[in-house]
Structure formats: C-alpha cells, structure tokens
Design a protein around this motif. Structure first.
Motif, PDB file in Angstrom:
ATOM      1  N   GLY A  84       0.816  -1.213   0.000  1.00  0.00           N
ATOM      2  CA  GLY A  84       0.000   0.000   0.000  1.00  0.00           C
ATOM      3  C   GLY A  84       0.848   1.261   0.000  1.00  0.00           C
ATOM      4  O   GLY A  84       2.029   1.251   0.389  1.00  0.00           O
ATOM      5  N   VAL A  85       0.231   2.368  -0.449  1.00  0.00           N
ATOM      6  CA  VAL A  85       0.917   3.664  -0.462  1.00  0.00           C
ATOM      7  C   VAL A  85       1.317   4.018   0.971  1.00  0.00           C
ATOM      8  O   VAL A  85       0.509   3.936   1.890  1.00  0.00           O
ATOM      9  CB  VAL A  85      -0.006   4.750  -1.054  1.00  0.00           C
ATOM     10  CG1 VAL A  85       0.573   6.144  -0.832  1.00  0.00           C
ATOM     11  CG2 VAL A  85      -0.249   4.488  -2.536  1.00  0.00           C
ATOM     12  N   GLY A  86       2.586   4.370   1.169  1.00  0.00           N
ATOM     13  CA  GLY A  86       3.067   4.718   2.509  1.00  0.00           C
ATOM     14  C   GLY A  86       3.414   3.495   3.350  1.00  0.00           C
ATOM     15  O   GLY A  86       3.818   3.634   4.501  1.00  0.00           O
ATOM     16  N   GLY A  87       3.317   2.300   2.767  1.00  0.00           N
ATOM     17  CA  GLY A  87       3.520   1.083   3.557  1.00  0.00           C
ATOM     18  C   GLY A  87       4.888   0.450   3.425  1.00  0.00           C
ATOM     19  O   GLY A  87       5.127  -0.619   4.007  1.00  0.00           O
ATOM     20  N   PHE A  88       5.793   1.073   2.709  1.00  0.00           N
ATOM     21  CA  PHE A  88       7.121   0.481   2.547  1.00  0.00           C
ATOM     22  C   PHE A  88       7.795   0.275   3.905  1.00  0.00           C
ATOM     23  O   PHE A  88       7.768   1.161   4.765  1.00  0.00           O
ATOM     24  CB  PHE A  88       8.028   1.402   1.716  1.00  0.00           C
ATOM     25  CG  PHE A  88       7.970   1.156   0.219  1.00  0.00           C
ATOM     26  CD1 PHE A  88       7.261   0.102  -0.324  1.00  0.00           C
ATOM     27  CD2 PHE A  88       8.662   2.000  -0.645  1.00  0.00           C
ATOM     28  CE1 PHE A  88       7.226  -0.115  -1.698  1.00  0.00           C
ATOM     29  CE2 PHE A  88       8.645   1.794  -2.028  1.00  0.00           C
ATOM     30  CZ  PHE A  88       7.922   0.734  -2.544  1.00  0.00           C
ATOM     31  N   ALA A  89       8.419  -0.903   4.070  1.00  0.00           N
ATOM     32  CA  ALA A  89       9.237  -1.174   5.257  1.00  0.00           C
ATOM     33  C   ALA A  89      10.673  -0.737   4.971  1.00  0.00           C
ATOM     34  O   ALA A  89      11.081  -0.638   3.808  1.00  0.00           O
ATOM     35  CB  ALA A  89       9.200  -2.657   5.564  1.00  0.00           C
ATOM     36  N   GLU A  90      11.424  -0.491   6.032  1.00  0.00           N
ATOM     37  CA  GLU A  90      12.827  -0.108   5.832  1.00  0.00           C
ATOM     38  C   GLU A  90      13.636  -1.348   5.448  1.00  0.00           C
ATOM     39  O   GLU A  90      13.594  -2.356   6.164  1.00  0.00           O
ATOM     40  CB  GLU A  90      13.380   0.511   7.111  1.00  0.00           C
ATOM     41  CG  GLU A  90      14.741   1.120   6.925  1.00  0.00           C
ATOM     42  CD  GLU A  90      15.059   2.068   8.081  1.00  0.00           C
ATOM     43  OE1 GLU A  90      14.688   3.252   8.003  1.00  0.00           O
ATOM     44  OE2 GLU A  90      15.647   1.592   9.058  1.00  0.00           O
ATOM     45  N   PRO A  91      14.373  -1.291   4.338  1.00  0.00           N
ATOM     46  CA  PRO A  91      15.144  -2.471   3.930  1.00  0.00           C
ATOM     47  C   PRO A  91      16.270  -2.770   4.916  1.00  0.00           C
ATOM     48  O   PRO A  91      16.847  -1.852   5.503  1.00  0.00           O
ATOM     49  CB  PRO A  91      15.729  -2.080   2.578  1.00  0.00           C
ATOM     50  CG  PRO A  91      15.113  -0.782   2.199  1.00  0.00           C
ATOM     51  CD  PRO A  91      14.526  -0.167   3.409  1.00  0.00           C
ATOM     52  N   ASP A  92      16.584  -4.070   5.046  1.00  0.00           N
ATOM     53  CA  ASP A  92      17.672  -4.472   5.953  1.00  0.00           C
ATOM     54  C   ASP A  92      19.042  -4.157   5.364  1.00  0.00           C
ATOM     55  O   ASP A  92      19.979  -3.835   6.089  1.00  0.00           O
ATOM     56  CB  ASP A  92      17.628  -5.994   6.187  1.00  0.00           C
ATOM     57  CG  ASP A  92      16.408  -6.384   6.989  1.00  0.00           C
ATOM     58  OD1 ASP A  92      15.910  -5.533   7.753  1.00  0.00           O
ATOM     59  OD2 ASP A  92      15.952  -7.542   6.837  1.00  0.00           O
ATOM     60  N   GLY A  93      19.141  -4.290   4.051  1.00  0.00           N
ATOM     61  CA  GLY A  93      20.466  -4.142   3.429  1.00  0.00           C
ATOM     62  C   GLY A  93      20.468  -3.039   2.396  1.00  0.00           C
ATOM     63  O   GLY A  93      19.512  -2.268   2.256  1.00  0.00           O
ATOM     64  N   VAL A  94      21.572  -2.987   1.654  1.00  0.00           N
ATOM     65  CA  VAL A  94      21.721  -1.980   0.600  1.00  0.00           C
ATOM     66  C   VAL A  94      20.895  -2.430  -0.620  1.00  0.00           C
ATOM     67  O   VAL A  94      20.841  -3.611  -0.947  1.00  0.00           O
ATOM     68  CB  VAL A  94      23.219  -1.857   0.227  1.00  0.00           C
ATOM     69  CG1 VAL A  94      23.414  -0.977  -1.008  1.00  0.00           C
ATOM     70  CG2 VAL A  94      23.993  -1.300   1.414  1.00  0.00           C
ATOM     71  N   ILE A  95      20.225  -1.475  -1.276  1.00  0.00           N
ATOM     72  CA  ILE A  95      19.443  -1.775  -2.479  1.00  0.00           C
ATOM     73  C   ILE A  95      20.365  -1.645  -3.693  1.00  0.00           C
ATOM     74  O   ILE A  95      20.864  -0.555  -3.981  1.00  0.00           O
ATOM     75  CB  ILE A  95      18.252  -0.792  -2.623  1.00  0.00           C
ATOM     76  CG1 ILE A  95      17.356  -0.843  -1.386  1.00  0.00           C
ATOM     77  CG2 ILE A  95      17.465  -1.085  -3.900  1.00  0.00           C
ATOM     78  CD1 ILE A  95      16.688  -2.167  -1.148  1.00  0.00           C
ATOM     79  N   ASP A  96      20.579  -2.768  -4.353  1.00  0.00           N
ATOM     80  CA  ASP A  96      21.489  -2.799  -5.499  1.00  0.00           C
ATOM     81  C   ASP A  96      20.659  -2.782  -6.782  1.00  0.00           C
ATOM     82  O   ASP A  96      19.988  -3.760  -7.108  1.00  0.00           O
ATOM     83  CB  ASP A  96      22.340  -4.064  -5.417  1.00  0.00           C
ATOM     84  CG  ASP A  96      23.429  -4.089  -6.475  1.00  0.00           C
ATOM     85  OD1 ASP A  96      23.337  -3.310  -7.449  1.00  0.00           O
ATOM     86  OD2 ASP A  96      24.365  -4.899  -6.328  1.00  0.00           O
ATOM     87  N   CYS A  97      20.721  -1.675  -7.501  1.00  0.00           N
ATOM     88  CA  CYS A  97      19.920  -1.539  -8.728  1.00  0.00           C
ATOM     89  C   CYS A  97      20.706  -1.897  -9.975  1.00  0.00           C
ATOM     90  O   CYS A  97      20.233  -1.655 -11.095  1.00  0.00           O
ATOM     91  CB  CYS A  97      19.344  -0.127  -8.827  1.00  0.00           C
ATOM     92  SG  CYS A  97      18.056   0.148  -7.588  1.00  0.00           S
ATOM     93  N   GLY A  98      21.901  -2.462  -9.784  1.00  0.00           N
ATOM     94  CA  GLY A  98      22.655  -2.961 -10.932  1.00  0.00           C
ATOM     95  C   GLY A  98      22.974  -1.867 -11.935  1.00  0.00           C
ATOM     96  O   GLY A  98      23.620  -0.874 -11.622  1.00  0.00           O
ATOM     97  N   ASN A  99      22.470  -2.029 -13.159  1.00  0.00           N
ATOM     98  CA  ASN A  99      22.773  -1.127 -14.270  1.00  0.00           C
ATOM     99  C   ASN A  99      21.662  -0.112 -14.510  1.00  0.00           C
ATOM    100  O   ASN A  99      21.721   0.702 -15.423  1.00  0.00           O
ATOM    101  CB  ASN A  99      22.978  -2.006 -15.530  1.00  0.00           C
ATOM    102  CG  ASN A  99      23.547  -1.280 -16.727  1.00  0.00           C
ATOM    103  OD1 ASN A  99      22.856  -1.053 -17.715  1.00  0.00           O
ATOM    104  ND2 ASN A  99      24.817  -0.895 -16.658  1.00  0.00           N
ATOM    105  N   SER A 100      20.613  -0.158 -13.650  1.00  0.00           N
ATOM    106  CA  SER A 100      19.356   0.476 -14.038  1.00  0.00           C
ATOM    107  C   SER A 100      19.091   1.863 -13.452  1.00  0.00           C
ATOM    108  O   SER A 100      18.725   2.007 -12.285  1.00  0.00           O
ATOM    109  CB  SER A 100      18.195  -0.443 -13.648  1.00  0.00           C
ATOM    110  OG  SER A 100      16.986   0.153 -14.056  1.00  0.00           O
TER     111      SER A 100
END
Ligand code: S3P
Length: 450
Positions: A84-100
């Motif tokens: 849901g909107v506003g429902g994101f949890a805090e990620p445990d690790g680093v977010i790796d977006c690769g090449n994108s």
C-alpha cells in the motif's frame, strides 16, 4: 545486480538474409513500473509478459526488500502482494539496482515520502550517472539524500516523515525524473504537480490511472502538466506488458540493412511517446510497415514488418522527436551508416548521460569501423557509406551499455568485415534472448572467446 561478471567478447559477421518472426521480450519501462505500483497497492497484482532482464529483476528484488511479496509462477506470471501507499518497510540491506537508472530513480521517488532510510548502489555505469536531477526535487518533498561527490551513488535517502506536495518543472526531458516525482507524490498529502516541456514516455501516468489514482494531464504554456492527488488507495491490477519497441529496434534495423531480409516483429507497443524511431526510419526510406494495428491494455500495438531497404537516405531527425526515440539513437546511427548522405541528430544532450556517453561510444566505434562522424555537446552527424559499404572490421567498447553492444553487433551483420564487441554481458539487462533471437533469424552473432 551490480554483477562483476567476466566480460563476454562477441563478434558478428555478415551472412545470408534475416527472415522469420522476432518475438522480443516485454517492455522494460512498463515492467519496472508494474513491479513498483504492484508493491504500492493492497492485494494481489498479476503481471504477464514481464521483462525478465537483470534491470527488472533487480527492481523486483528491491520491492521485496521494501516489504512486498513478489513471486513467479512456473508459467512466467508474476504475482505480487503490495504493502500500500506509505507502507514500505525499511530495507535491511543496501538496495542494489545494478545497471538500471530507471530502477534506482523510480524507487528513490517511491520511498522518499515514507519515514524510512535506504541506501542505493549499482554497477560502475550506474554509480557514475547523475542523481541530482532526482534528489534535488525529492528534497522539496522533505527527503534528505547523502551521496558521493556530484550526487553520485552509492547514496542514502532518508525519507520525509511529514512530506509536503510539490510543484516542479522538470528541467531536462526525463521520464525517470517525472516518474520519480509522481511516485513520491503518491504519499504526499494534497496535489503534486509535475510539468515537462516536452512529452516523455507516459507509462507512469497511464499506469497510475489504471491502479485507480486520481491523475490529470493537460497542456499548458510551459508544456505538459500532470496533477496527482496524493494518498490514494491503489487497487491491484492484472497487467499484460506489451513487447518492448526499444528491443524491437534491433531486429527491425538489422532487417533493413541485411540484403534480402524480411522480418516480422509481432505485438510491439507503439505508444506515441516511444515510437519515434519507426517514423524516422520511414522518413529515411525504410520498407517498414505497421500491420494489424490495434489497442491492448490501453496501449497501441502493431506487428512490425521490416524488409531490406538498400535505398535509405540520411535525414535531419526532428529534434522534437528526440524524447520518443531517445534509446534508439545508437542503432539509428548504424542504419545511418548504411544509408546515403548525412543523418543529423540534434537536441540529444541526454544521450551523454545514459548507461554510457552514447554519442562518444557510438562515434568512437563507428569511426574505427570506417564511418565518418561529427559530434558536439548535444548533436552528432553520421555520414552514410551507402548500403553494404560500411567497412567494419573493428572492435567496439560497450562501456557496460547494452544498447551500444547490440548496435555494433547489428552493424557487423551488414559490414564488409566482422564487428567485435569487447563485452556483450550487459545485453542481459534488457534483452536476455538477443543472441538466440537474432541467430534464429539467420544472423551470425556469437561469443568469440578471449
Ligand atoms: C526510461 C526513461 C528514459 C530512457 C530509459 C527508460 C523510463 O530515461 O532512456 O531507458 O523507463 O522512464 P530518461 O528519463 O533519463 O530520459
């Protein structure tokens, strides 16, 4: 993934005609957005035709890290349960977006108005790209960002606990910036207004409306104004991703320059904000037709038929068309090399900040292959050698850029001597089946060892 996989040298050589059907994968832009909006709605979103390239898979992993459930059926359907909107949890690790660039910019936007902190990184290409174009306006929502010099990744974004809506005119023609701001606006109370001078791809606007957000678009003196009402409840959707016109560009352009070719590329999304290359090719005299024009899932779709076109001529590409074909200039330059006369491309400064500096990467490889190229900060001119007269016989550097690698491999299919590419591995980011698809049409493209 910011994979540091070993380079995959590749070579392409001219041989017989290309014939048959080319079923290219799902649209990369739409695939990213489907995963992100699926994660921001409550309930089950089903996605068919998702591009399973590394860029999109990285976004899928990121959505999991922010708390969404993301799973793939054996039949290739993706199922998501969003938070849901506003429902994101805090990620445990680093977010790796690769090449994108699309992945990281859209996800930063989507989390910037939630009271969580996330750190983003990518591969050497992504970590060199400018992020201030997104982080500056995200600061106006109340988010704080801490990156490397020049606003580069790795970067930490501290989302706004009390976000405020923003009115912002995007200073560069960028659908990624526009989309990041609209996604940020989802969790800001009130109306977020984004204005763009020139229309860029509008998949975010279309999909937000499809998920039930209140979004209005109108033409104003400064350009196109998009107004989004914050804090909607997004309804989960069944999404059918159309096939990617930017991937279709490669078999289409190859067919136009390889003698005797006749290739059908079915089910290609022809959203007017994406289809500029095909009109440009027609203007150059290409035998390229749209068959079976129809509408699917709110997007225009057609089957493209491309036949060998030995009489193509250079043109001045209308600069106002640039946004609708921005990813296609590299392969257009290969067609231009096989045409007669000059192809003039202006108003394309954005090409210098893609996965690589695409003007520099293409100009260098084209010159090494015997093609005359002039270039400046926001323009370049390719002087055509005429059909079949491109000398080739060079090794081009792909600079971690899938479209550069594929463009030079297409070039080798019609040049006098083979073309080599130092690393074809990045092709997997957007078009993992490029090699078997092209060889299935009759192309001689292969991995060349060391
Ligand atoms: C994309 C927008 C374009 C394009 C990229 C995909 C998107 O980038 O080059 O491949 O999905 O929004 P910019 O927004 O930087 O122009």
């Amino acid at each position: 993934m910011s994979g540091h996989a070993a380079p995959v040298p590749m070579i392409s050589t001219a041989q017989g005609p290309l014939t048959g059907q080319a079923h290219v994968p799902g649209d990369k832009s739409i695939s990213h957005r489907a995963l992100i909006l699926g994660a921001l709605s409550v309930g089950e979103t089903r996605i068919t035709g998702l591009l399973e390239g590394e860029d999109v898979l990285d976004t899928g992993r990121a959505m999991r890290a922010f708390g969404a459930e993301v799973a793939r059926d054996e039949d290739g359907t993706w199922h998501m349960h969003g938070v849901g909107v506003g429902g994101f949890a805090e990620p445990d690790g680093v977010i790796d977006c690769g090449n994108s660039g699309t992945g990281v910019r859209l996800i930063m936007g989507a989390m910037a108005t939630s009271p969580i902190t996330a750190t983003f990184t990518g591969d050497a290409s992504l970590n060199a790209r400018p992020m201030a174009r997104v982080t500056d306006p995200l600061a106006q929502f109340g988010a704080c960002t801490y990156g490397r010099a020049g606003g580069r990744l790795p970067m930490t974004v501290v989302g706004a606990a009390d976000p405020v809506p923003v009115r912002y005119t995007v200073p560069v023609p960028s659908a990624q910036v526009k989309s990041a701001l609209l996604l940020a606006g989802l969790n800001a109370p009130g109306e977020t207004v984004v204005i763009e001078a020139a229309a860029t791809r509008d998949h975010t606007e279309r999909m937000l409306a499809g998920f039930g957000a209140e979004i209005a678009v109108r033409d104003v003196a400064e350009g196109r104004e998009i107004t989004l009402t914050g804090r909607p409840e997004l309804r989960p959707q069944d999404i059918v991703v159309p096939r990617d016109p930017s991937s279709a560009a490669f078999p289409v352009c190859a067919a136009l320059i390889v003698p005797g070719s006749d290739v059908l590329v079915p089910n290609i999304g022809l959203n007017p904000t994406r289809a500029g290359l095909f009109y440009t090719l027609q203007d150059m005299g290409a035998d390229l037709t749209f068959e079976n024009m129809r509408e699917e899932g709110g997007e225009p779709v057609a089957d493209l038929r491309a036949k060998y076109s030995p009489d193509m001529h250079g043109i001045e590409v209308p600069p106002e068309r640039a946004a609708s074909m921005i990813d296609e200039y590299p392969v257009l330059s290969v067609v231009a090399a096989n045409a007669t006369g000059a192809t003039v491309m202006r108003g394309v400064a954005e090409l210098r900040v893609k996965e690589s500096d695409r003007i520099a990467a293409m100009a260098t490889g084209l010159r090494a292959a015997g093609v005359e190229v002039e270039d400046g900060p926001d323009w370049w001119i390719v002087h055509g050698c005429g059909a079949g007269n491109v000398p080739g016989g060079a090794q081009a550097a792909s600079h971690l850029d899938h479209r550069i690698a594929m463009s030079f491999l297409v070039m080798g299919l019609a040049s006098e001597r083979p073309m080599r590419v130092d690393d074809g591995a990045p092709i997997a980011t957007s078009f993992p089946v490029f090699e078997p698809l092209m060889t299935g049409l009759g192309a001689d493209i292969r991995r060349s060892g060391a």
